[in-house]
Design an enzyme around this catalytic site. Structure first.
Site, PDB file in Angstrom:
ATOM      1  CE  LYS A 175      -1.593   2.834   2.278  1.00 51.41           C
ATOM      2  NZ  LYS A 175      -0.980   4.523   1.627  1.00 51.41           N
ATOM      3  CD  GLU A 178      -2.864   8.547   0.884  1.00 51.55           C
ATOM      4  OE1 GLU A 178      -1.659   7.812   0.911  1.00 51.55           O
ATOM      5  OE2 GLU A 178      -3.019   8.698   1.663  1.00 51.55           O
ATOM      6  CB  SER A 228       4.780  10.834  10.061  1.00 48.08           C
ATOM      7  OG  SER A 228       3.388  10.324   9.952  1.00 48.08           O
ATOM      8  CB  CYS A 283      13.546   9.569   6.888  1.00 45.84           C
ATOM      9  SG  CYS A 283      14.521   8.719   5.708  1.00 45.84           S
TER      10      CYS A 283
HETATM   11  P1  NAD Z   1       2.476   9.519   6.348  1.00 45.80           P
HETATM   12  O1  NAD Z   1       2.892   9.085   7.666  1.00 45.80           O
HETATM   13  O2  NAD Z   1       1.542  11.286   6.852  1.00 45.80           O
HETATM   14  O3  NAD Z   1       2.368   8.560   5.409  1.00 45.80           O
HETATM   15  C1  NAD Z   1       3.027   7.062   5.416  1.00 45.80           C
HETATM   16  C2  NAD Z   1       1.868   5.892   4.924  1.00 45.80           C
HETATM   17  O4  NAD Z   1       1.126   6.344   5.643  1.00 45.80           O
HETATM   18  C3  NAD Z   1       1.274   6.501   3.617  1.00 45.80           C
HETATM   19  O5  NAD Z   1       0.908   5.589   2.853  1.00 45.80           O
HETATM   20  C4  NAD Z   1      -0.015   6.936   4.032  1.00 45.80           C
HETATM   21  O6  NAD Z   1      -1.230   6.662   3.383  1.00 45.80           O
HETATM   22  C5  NAD Z   1      -0.018   6.261   5.205  1.00 45.80           C
HETATM   23  N1  NAD Z   1      -1.223   6.860   6.232  1.00 45.80           N
HETATM   24  C6  NAD Z   1      -1.251   8.993   6.855  1.00 45.80           C
HETATM   25  N2  NAD Z   1      -2.151   8.407   7.718  1.00 45.80           N
HETATM   26  C7  NAD Z   1      -2.917   7.310   8.162  1.00 45.80           C
HETATM   27  C8  NAD Z   1      -3.110   7.303   9.389  1.00 45.80           C
HETATM   28  N3  NAD Z   1      -4.176   8.532   9.803  1.00 45.80           N
HETATM   29  N4  NAD Z   1      -3.845   6.486   9.561  1.00 45.80           N
HETATM   30  C9  NAD Z   1      -3.602   5.211   8.827  1.00 45.80           C
HETATM   31  N5  NAD Z   1      -2.415   5.539   7.475  1.00 45.80           N
HETATM   32  C10 NAD Z   1      -2.109   6.576   7.677  1.00 45.80           C
HETATM   33  O7  NAD Z   1       3.819   9.979   5.900  1.00 45.80           O
HETATM   34  P2  NAD Z   1       4.145  10.616   4.475  1.00 45.80           P
HETATM   35  O8  NAD Z   1       4.143  12.093   4.855  1.00 45.80           O
HETATM   36  O9  NAD Z   1       4.189  10.245   2.988  1.00 45.80           O
HETATM   37  O10 NAD Z   1       6.204  11.050   4.864  1.00 45.80           O
HETATM   38  C11 NAD Z   1       6.570  11.448   5.798  1.00 45.80           C
HETATM   39  C12 NAD Z   1       6.468  11.196   6.958  1.00 45.80           C
HETATM   40  O11 NAD Z   1       7.794   9.584   6.715  1.00 45.80           O
HETATM   41  C13 NAD Z   1       8.486  11.940   7.347  1.00 45.80           C
HETATM   42  O12 NAD Z   1       7.816  12.057   8.838  1.00 45.80           O
HETATM   43  C14 NAD Z   1       9.419  11.050   7.054  1.00 45.80           C
HETATM   44  O13 NAD Z   1      10.677  11.427   8.511  1.00 45.80           O
HETATM   45  C15 NAD Z   1       9.102   9.643   7.250  1.00 45.80           C
HETATM   46  N6  NAD Z   1      10.117   8.761   6.163  1.00 45.80           N
HETATM   47  C16 NAD Z   1      11.047   8.535   7.331  1.00 45.80           C
HETATM   48  C17 NAD Z   1      11.691   7.219   6.620  1.00 45.80           C
HETATM   49  C18 NAD Z   1      12.685   6.464   7.720  1.00 45.80           C
HETATM   50  O14 NAD Z   1      13.256   5.537   6.862  1.00 45.80           O
HETATM   51  N7  NAD Z   1      12.548   6.763   8.922  1.00 45.80           N
HETATM   52  C19 NAD Z   1      11.897   6.949   5.568  1.00 45.80           C
HETATM   53  C20 NAD Z   1      10.610   7.930   4.315  1.00 45.80           C
HETATM   54  C21 NAD Z   1      10.393   9.230   4.838  1.00 45.80           C
END
Ligand code: NAD
Length: 500
Positions: A175, A178, A228, A283
């Site tokens: 997944k 989006e 996140s 990240c």
């Molecule tokens: P996000 O947490 O908003 O989304 C990540 C995934 O979770 C997506 O597939 C999204 O559809 C899903 N999601 C979002 N909100 C949700 C909810 N309320 N309930 C369930 N699922 C949900 O993150 P993003 O904005 O796509 O990516 C950026 C974040 O990812 C930053 O915080 C970054 O630091 C982190 N990141 C971390 C790493 C790492 O290796 N630690 C690597 C890349 C990105």
């Protein structure tokens, strides 16, 4: 004008399933909606899991040699389509084309690693651990496993997961984000072209509904999540509560420490690249520069000059060094953080809000704050945009204390010409990945990637050896073939067995 619809891919074919809801996929460089992505319902996730379940017996029994050959074929196709994959990433994420290409190459290195699966799955064997008794171990796949991934590396982060999960004999449900989902559809096509049986790799697009359906699904054995911190924590809690194995990687606030003995111009160049590459949406971006002692004044001068020189423009345009951010909400969030930094009394050295790029894209320029203190929002929160803050401290120890007091602990770096200072730093700092004169210390595929504290929930780092461990379970077998030994040494006893 009608826009393209991005479909799921379940059991080998594209499908709309029962989805009726959609989300817009932007072209961040123009601000136009370039596609709609379907958002899965619970039934769509279930269909993907059932396809993965049906494919599991055949795939998990496929010889490790054939699984390795398939990875070689897939790897060749990814290399052949490198530019196509990078173009899709650039057009939906906004990052510049060369950066998108680098992301796909780093993802391809995961497939290189997975090609070595026969070697990686070798167990251990001990002959004659007791009279006539041998002992050996081997690892088996978990079953159907799932990946949930973020927008910022739409090709590479899923590749941290699926090549290893599939090479170890699992079947997979992905997944992706989006916001920039299309590249995973091409990846699915390439797997099919490589000869992967239908149902081994399935793709469902979606939002929280799809995520929750994955977390709760009784036929999914393990979940890998990257995103996140609040969502990582939620995913970890909800999926472990129903007995799944979970690795959930979260957000970051990475500090780059600059000692006065460093080559300041070089350190500034690397900090700028690490802070503003991909518009700060990594990240492993450095978002805090920690200037120690006399380094501060000249460092801020170098940073100011270099931040101002960055060429911001559409990711697809030659010469652009930094593209737009991913979505309108991201632009609003970043602008509001800049306002909050000013209100809190930080010194705004370069203001990215002044950038003027023609067209309606989600552009904001590199922003630099000086004299930031730890209680300010711009220090405490992950802004996830092109904002670099400078915190001035008096000593290396103060820099280490600052980092260790921070809840995030993904990556950090030190710039110095002192081996002694670097060694002290790497041993004392409580962070998962450390760079010494290397600003973005992302490990290669044959090591594992992971932060500490709020940057990772679960016991396993991702990819590399810990990826193999995550997607498999060990069996240990103790064997005796009685005819081969003297019968008197093969009697049963009520006491706990000890070696003879
Ligand atoms: P996000 O947490 O908003 O989304 C990540 C995934 O979770 C997506 O597939 C999204 O559809 C899903 N999601 C979002 N909100 C949700 C909810 N309320 N309930 C369930 N699922 C949900 O993150 P993003 O904005 O796509 O990516 C950026 C974040 O990812 C930053 O915080 C970054 O630091 C982190 N990141 C971390 C790493 C790492 O290796 N630690 C690597 C890349 C990105």
């Amino acid at each position: 004008m009608a826009v393209r619809t991005i479909h799921h891919r379940i059991g080998g074919g594209e499908t709309a399933g029962v989805s009726t809801r959609t989300a817009p996929v932007w072209d961040p460089a123009t601000g136009e909606r370039q596609a709609d992505v379907l958002l899965a319902e619970v039934a769509d996730v279930d269909a993907a899991v059932q396809a993965a379940r049906s494919a599991l017996p055949g795939w998990s029994e496929t010889s490790v040699t054939r699984r390795s050959r398939l990875m070689f074929a897939f790897r060749d196709l990814v290399e052949k389509h490198l530019d196509d994959l990078a173009r899709i990433v650039s057009s939906e994420h906004g990052k510049v084309f060369e950066d998108a290409k680098a992301e796909v190459i780093r993802g391809m290195e995961m497939i290189d690693f997975a090609c070595g699966i026969p070697q990686l799955l070798k167990g251990e064997y001990s002959d004659q651990v007791s009279a006539g008794i041998d002992l050996f171990s081997f690892r088996q796949p978990l079953g159907v496993v799932a990946g949930i991934t973020p927008f910022n590396f739409p090709a590479m982060v899923p590749m941290w997961m699926h090549p290893i999960a599939i090479a170890t004999g699992n079947t997979f449900v992905l997944k992706p984000s989006e916001r920039d989902p299309s590249v995973c559809n091409l990846v699915a096509e390439l797997y099919a072209e490589a000869g992967l049986p239908d149902g081994v790799f399935n793709l469902v697009h979606g939002d929280k509904v799809a995520v929750d359906a994955i977390l709760d699904h009784r036929d999914i054995a393990a979940v890998s999540f990257v995103g996140s911190t609040p969502i990582a924590r939620y995913v970890h809690e909800r999926a472990t509560a129903v007995g799944k194995r979970v690795q959930a990687l979260g957000g970051a606030k990475n500090h780059g420490v600059v000692l006065p003995d460093a080559d300041l111009d070089r350190a500034a160049e690397h900090l700028i690249a690490a802070a503003f590459g991909s518009a700060g949406q990594r990240c492993m971006a450095i978002s805090v520069a920690v200037a120690v002692g006399d380094a501060a004044g000249p460092l801020v001068e170098c940073l100011r000059e270099k931040a101002r020189a960055i060429k911001v423009g559409p990711g697809t345009e030659a010469g652009s060094e930094m593209g737009p951010v991913v979505a309108p909400e991201a632009l609003e969030r970043i602008r509001s953080y800049i306002g909050s930094g000013v209100e809190a009394g930080a010194e705004l050295v370069v203001d990215g809000r002044e950038l003027d790029v023609r067209g309606g894209g989600f552009f904001i320029g590199p922003t630099l704050f000086d004299r930031v203190t730890p209680e300010m929002d711009v220090y405490r929160d992950e802004i996830f945009g092109p904002v670099l803050v400078v915190v001035r401290v008096g000593s290396l120890q103060e820099a280490i204390d600052l980092i260790n007091d921070n809840d995030w602990a993904n990556g950090t770096a030190i710039f110095t010409s002192s081996g002694r200072a670097a060694r002290h730093f790497q041993r004392r700092v409580q962070v998962g990945m450390i760079g010494v004169n290397v600003p973005i210390p992302v490990p290669m595929a044959f090591y594992s990637f992971g932060g500490w504290k709020q940057s990772l929930f679960g016991a396993h780092h991702i990819h590399g050896p810990e990826g193999i461990a995550f997607y498999t379970r060990a069996k240990v077998v103790t064997t005796r073939w009685p005819d081969e030994v003297d019968g008197s040494r093969d009697r049963g006893h009520l006491h706990f067995p000890t070696a003879v």
